[in-house]
Design a protein around this motif. Sequence first.
Motif, mmCIF file in Angstrom:
data_model
loop_
_atom_site.group_PDB
_atom_site.id
_atom_site.type_symbol
_atom_site.label_atom_id
_atom_site.label_comp_id
_atom_site.label_asym_id
_atom_site.label_seq_id
_atom_site.Cartn_x
_atom_site.Cartn_y
_atom_site.Cartn_z
ATOM 1 N N ASP A 132 -5.667 -10.640 -0.121
ATOM 2 C CA ASP A 132 -4.843 -9.541 -0.630
ATOM 3 C C ASP A 132 -5.418 -8.970 -1.923
ATOM 4 O OD1 ASP A 132 -1.883 -9.935 0.894
ATOM 5 O OD2 ASP A 132 -3.134 -11.713 0.743
ATOM 6 N N TYR A 162 0.831 -1.194 0.000
ATOM 7 C CA TYR A 162 0.000 0.000 0.000
ATOM 8 C C TYR A 162 0.871 1.251 0.000
ATOM 9 C CZ TYR A 162 -3.508 -3.410 1.383
ATOM 10 O OH TYR A 162 -4.332 -4.503 1.430
ATOM 11 N N GLU A 218 -4.173 -5.247 7.314
ATOM 12 C CA GLU A 218 -3.760 -3.961 6.740
ATOM 13 C C GLU A 218 -4.409 -2.768 7.427
ATOM 14 O OE1 GLU A 218 -6.865 -5.695 3.811
ATOM 15 O OE2 GLU A 218 -5.244 -6.449 5.039
ATOM 16 N N THR A 219 -5.519 -3.002 8.175
ATOM 17 C CA THR A 219 -6.136 -1.903 8.918
ATOM 18 C C THR A 219 -5.683 -1.890 10.374
ATOM 19 O OG1 THR A 219 -8.082 -3.222 9.509
ATOM 20 C CG2 THR A 219 -8.178 -1.998 7.437
ATOM 21 N N LEU A 220 -5.053 -2.949 10.818
ATOM 22 C CA LEU A 220 -4.642 -3.064 12.219
ATOM 23 C C LEU A 220 -3.247 -2.505 12.465
ATOM 24 C CD1 LEU A 220 -5.205 -4.187 15.088
ATOM 25 C CD2 LEU A 220 -4.211 -6.351 14.311
ATOM 26 N N ARG A 270 0.192 -5.469 18.139
ATOM 27 C CA ARG A 270 -0.677 -4.288 17.984
ATOM 28 C C ARG A 270 -1.938 -4.433 18.834
ATOM 29 N NH1 ARG A 270 -3.016 -0.504 18.309
ATOM 30 N NH2 ARG A 270 -1.293 -0.436 19.766
ATOM 31 N N SER A 284 -8.467 -6.701 -1.253
ATOM 32 C CA SER A 284 -7.976 -5.589 -0.420
ATOM 33 C C SER A 284 -7.207 -4.577 -1.268
ATOM 34 C CB SER A 284 -7.063 -6.117 0.691
ATOM 35 O OG SER A 284 -7.791 -6.875 1.617
ATOM 36 N N SER A 320 0.490 -8.636 14.434
ATOM 37 C CA SER A 320 -0.916 -8.415 14.787
ATOM 38 C C SER A 320 -1.128 -8.519 16.295
ATOM 39 C CB SER A 320 -1.811 -9.427 14.067
ATOM 40 O OG SER A 320 -1.735 -9.248 12.664
ATOM 41 N N PRO A 349 -0.042 -0.272 11.374
ATOM 42 C CA PRO A 349 0.410 0.786 10.463
ATOM 43 C C PRO A 349 1.537 0.261 9.562
ATOM 44 C CG PRO A 349 0.233 1.620 12.706
ATOM 45 C CD PRO A 349 0.047 0.128 12.772
ATOM 46 N N VAL A 372 -8.068 -0.498 -2.265
ATOM 47 C CA VAL A 372 -7.147 0.596 -1.959
ATOM 48 C C VAL A 372 -6.626 1.287 -3.219
ATOM 49 C CG1 VAL A 372 -4.906 1.153 -0.941
ATOM 50 C CG2 VAL A 372 -6.460 -0.382 0.250
ATOM 51 N N TYR A 400 -10.844 -6.433 12.647
ATOM 52 C CA TYR A 400 -9.740 -5.832 11.911
ATOM 53 C C TYR A 400 -9.229 -6.775 10.819
ATOM 54 C CZ TYR A 400 -9.212 -2.546 15.839
ATOM 55 O OH TYR A 400 -9.421 -1.591 16.799
ATOM 56 N N LEU A 401 -8.751 -6.194 9.754
ATOM 57 C CA LEU A 401 -7.924 -6.905 8.789
ATOM 58 C C LEU A 401 -6.487 -6.496 9.082
ATOM 59 C CD1 LEU A 401 -10.058 -6.348 5.570
ATOM 60 C CD2 LEU A 401 -9.827 -8.472 6.865
#
Length: 199
Positions: free
Chosen positions: A77, A1, A170-172, A152, A80, A149, A174, A84, A167-168
């Motif tokens: 992926d 991303y 990529e959203t959990l 976090r 997702s 993961s 940074p 994005v 959460y996924l």
Amino acid sequence: YQEAKAFRSIHSIGLTGHYDERDPMGPMTLEETEGFINRALLRENGIWKWVDAAKYPRSIILSNGSRVEGHPMSLLDVPSLAAVTRAPNIRFDFAIHDSIGTRAGGKASQDLYIDLEGVLLDGRSTKRRIALTDPKGQAHFTALGILLSIERILGWDGSPPAPGGFYLPETLVPLVAAMKRIEQFGIQIRREERDGEPS
């Protein structure tokens, strides 16, 4: 991303999970892999397709210039990245060949290739490759993603614990922090870029 932010528009994203047969794989992972390669979801010219993976090969150039055949896998992926980047062409392939580690005379590594084609913010057309290599192999690479993961969620990364919710990955976690963390665990990241019209 993070790499996608350098692009004005992305024409295609090709991801390849490169497996070396010298890298031990557990029975559960082997069973899941067989299921992944059965039927695959990919995006082609803006259209979502379910395809028979065995009939939808892709030729992939490895870091040493040799070519291997990959077959698409159904991983989260793909949707997702579509959400994005809005890229019209996205697929994740699985390929089997000697890894970067094996070719260097060492242990089998887990290699992931990310190939982007599109137009940069400055208007130049480009093809960019990001190659991630874990010298400790597939099991270590997978476990590291789980560790990030957990760190976090529980706040072991120095920030407050994540609020409750769904959460996924990529959203959990940074992305910038995740990239720094995986490099601390020995993941090697290489970037190559070639100017030119996307194919």
